[in-house]
Design a protein around this motif. Sequence first.
Motif, PDB file in Angstrom:
ATOM      1  N   ASP A   1     -12.639  35.139   0.679  1.00 53.00           N
ATOM      2  CA  ASP A   1     -12.241  34.200  -0.285  1.00 53.00           C
ATOM      3  C   ASP A   1     -13.277  33.621  -1.432  1.00 53.00           C
ATOM      4  O   ASP A   1     -13.918  32.590  -0.661  1.00 53.00           O
ATOM      5  N   TYR A   2     -13.752  34.230  -2.482  1.00 54.98           N
ATOM      6  CA  TYR A   2     -15.000  33.521  -2.860  1.00 54.98           C
ATOM      7  C   TYR A   2     -14.951  32.171  -3.387  1.00 54.98           C
ATOM      8  O   TYR A   2     -15.657  31.477  -3.373  1.00 54.98           O
TER       9      TYR A   2
ATOM     10  N   GLU B   1     -16.461  39.793  -3.393  1.00 53.15           N
ATOM     11  CA  GLU B   1     -15.550  39.349  -2.490  1.00 53.15           C
ATOM     12  C   GLU B   1     -15.737  40.533  -1.179  1.00 53.15           C
ATOM     13  O   GLU B   1     -14.704  40.425  -0.262  1.00 53.15           O
TER      14      GLU B   1
ATOM     15  N   ASN C   1     -18.331  43.727  -6.042  1.00 50.50           N
ATOM     16  CA  ASN C   1     -17.036  43.472  -6.709  1.00 50.50           C
ATOM     17  C   ASN C   1     -16.696  44.715  -7.600  1.00 50.50           C
ATOM     18  O   ASN C   1     -17.477  45.595  -7.529  1.00 50.50           O
TER      19      ASN C   1
END
Length: 809
Positions: free
Chosen positions: A292-293, A319, A349
């Motif tokens: 979870d960025y 992520e 991503n």
Amino acid sequence: MDRMQRWLKLSFICVIMSIFIFGAMFSNWQALMLHFVKPYLAPYNIALSCSEMKLASNLDVVIDKLCLKHKLFDVTLRHGKVDWFYQEGIKFKGINLNSVDVKSLKPIEFKKSETASKPLVELHSLFKEISGFTLPFNININEFTYKIFNSKSAYIGKFVAADNDYKIQLSTPLNSEVLVATLNLFNNEVEGEISLNVQSSIEFLAAHGLTFPAEIQNNLNVKGAVSSHFNWKKNLLTINKQTVSLVVYNEVGILNSGPFKLKHNAVWQSVISENEIDLAFDPQSTASLNFDYDAVIALLKDKQVPEYLIDLLINNKKELMIINPQGRFKVNFEQQFIALDAIKLNILNSEQSSLINLEGFSSSLNFDRFNTKFNVNSELNISNEIVKDAAHIELSGQLHKSEGDFFIDFAPASNIILKNLRAKSVYIPQIQTELKGKVQHTSKTGLTLGLNLETNVQKGDLKKIIKTQQLVIESKLDGTLENLKVAGTLVLDDINLANYSIQGDINQPYIDISMEQLSIPSLLELNIAHKPDLALINGSIDYQLKGQLTDMSNAFKNELNLQFNVKDVIGEVNGFWLEGLYWQQHFELKNQKITTYDIANNISLGSIDAGTPISELLATTSINFESNKLNINLLNVKADAFGGSFKIPELKWPLDAKNPVTLKLEQIDLSKIIELEKQQGIIVTGRVSGNLPLFIDENIRIENGKLFNVGEGRIQIKDNPSVESLKQTSTELALAFDALENLDYHQLNADVFMYDDGRMLLDTVIKGRNPDLDNEVNLNLNINYDLLGLIKSLRIADNMESEIIQKSQ
């Protein structure tokens, strides 16, 4: 007879005794068996707490129930058979049990062994013990249960030991597999296979007190398996194939890092000695991490990570991380180092990826020393406001750390590319910076730079100012941030614009920017918007800007000096041809104001042809800029013109309309002025001097200007069409111009006025003698004409309207 009787009696006695002995044995066989079993149990501090056994017809021992007691556990054996034989005592041949129940009585304590600091030695010691183990009889347990301390549920398993081959299977109470293992012992070798269900194994270890920290353990979910085939011989463990397939996820995260998911699929082979682990990865071995960025960003903010790094991470949301180890991995505990052939990290991503390769990685076990080659290929968003496209980063080189020192050595191919830079009035399609050299950090000196940079700016567009094809900035950086030395050059469209150096503390550096023989015609060839009307064939500039930057936010709070020298300018300026222009100036920025040092005659001009030839111009300039106000003083302006000269003692800008600028004329040759007119039949000789007060605002006015002759002169006006036309209009004009056909004057005075609309009035007095008429001439001549028209045409007669009053004596 007696001998026979004695033999029969002895035989009878033996039979009777045998019957008695066997009868005693059958009546007390359990006690007898227990007598022989106890020596096997005594070394392990195990005691018998219950026994229900009997003999089968073949004399095998049948166990209905047998209870063993130890301080750590209770063991109950049910429904089994013991195959035994007698050879110099009772010996067991095999034990078959339908079920075994094991119950833990207290938590198992794992004590640190004396060899724990040498894990491989401890590992091989364990294998050595196992290799020497020999079970004197076979064991087959169809099913066993194992109940952990303070637990109601029990693990289920099977166990077989036959001819030094061992097999064990363990399952959870819900019949989920925990492990399956086989072991073969022969000639002091150990060979086996093991397969683990990771989640079940973690739960099994946790039940025995071997757990991760609570924050991890409580939220950890693991799926997958580990399988291995191995062989041990003479302190050498060979893992022929190790397969790991894992999925780890945590819905909360570790230390508030947010939920994550880790997938790990790896296959490797390894050889493990007492001092070294040598592992070879299968090329397809990978690990991937989803995280979870936003949660990671929040965690970094909480840790007070610098804001610029947070912004950089926010602009580059990724992520997923994929890790791919390659080649061999070695850990040497004797020499205390780790070595890895290569590892790839791909952070990505849906739109971008960042690939990091490490090759030839070697490190100490505690990572206080390491060395590796690296290669980075990444797309990075720097600022959405300025850099519209992601920056492309290609870096390669070497990382090294030892004894508190750390350095990065960039290879020549390293570069950073920025594309589509846009600001309010600036657009740059591409900036590429190539760097090579070393960045080092030590405990004594901090950060030290030894870099060579080359920045290439392609086709820059500074709107309404300039468009460029290529700007190249070369720099060499050496030293620490407290004592930095930077030297370089700046080349714009193949023009060497500047050499520069920066020295000292990076927060308050000393700068020196200079160039010699900078060609002005070359500068004019640049694509400059609103280019001045210049067509120069020669001219150069020398300049130097130096000083200290103590305030980066406000340029006027620094102390700087600028010297420049414009030399030998030749060419056309706004339609006027000039030659030999020199301008030397020395500026100083101090106390938030700009001033100049006085340099006498710092402006000189060989000549200028503005319709009126001017030559040998000299002037002294003084410039001041303070509180957003610019003041310029021109002092002692002087030049040669019309065979004489003119002077302006002082000219101030901004101009003050209330205070005139005085133009002093000295010995102006009137014949030079008349030559400009190129009028037929007009000849004027003699010289004049005077003062012209110039009032300058939006227009130019002259009030009470004075002109007077220096010496005698002559006026001759004959056969001029314009004069002839005027003579026809008035008798008085005809008489006046007749007197001017040949006039030797000894006085020529004029009061000069010029009005806002450009009209000039000359109130002229001319006194002299006409030798042809043999009389004295005294003329008052008022000349009124449009000076602006004169400047355009340089022809007085076509714009003059005269009124003559003649007085004869």
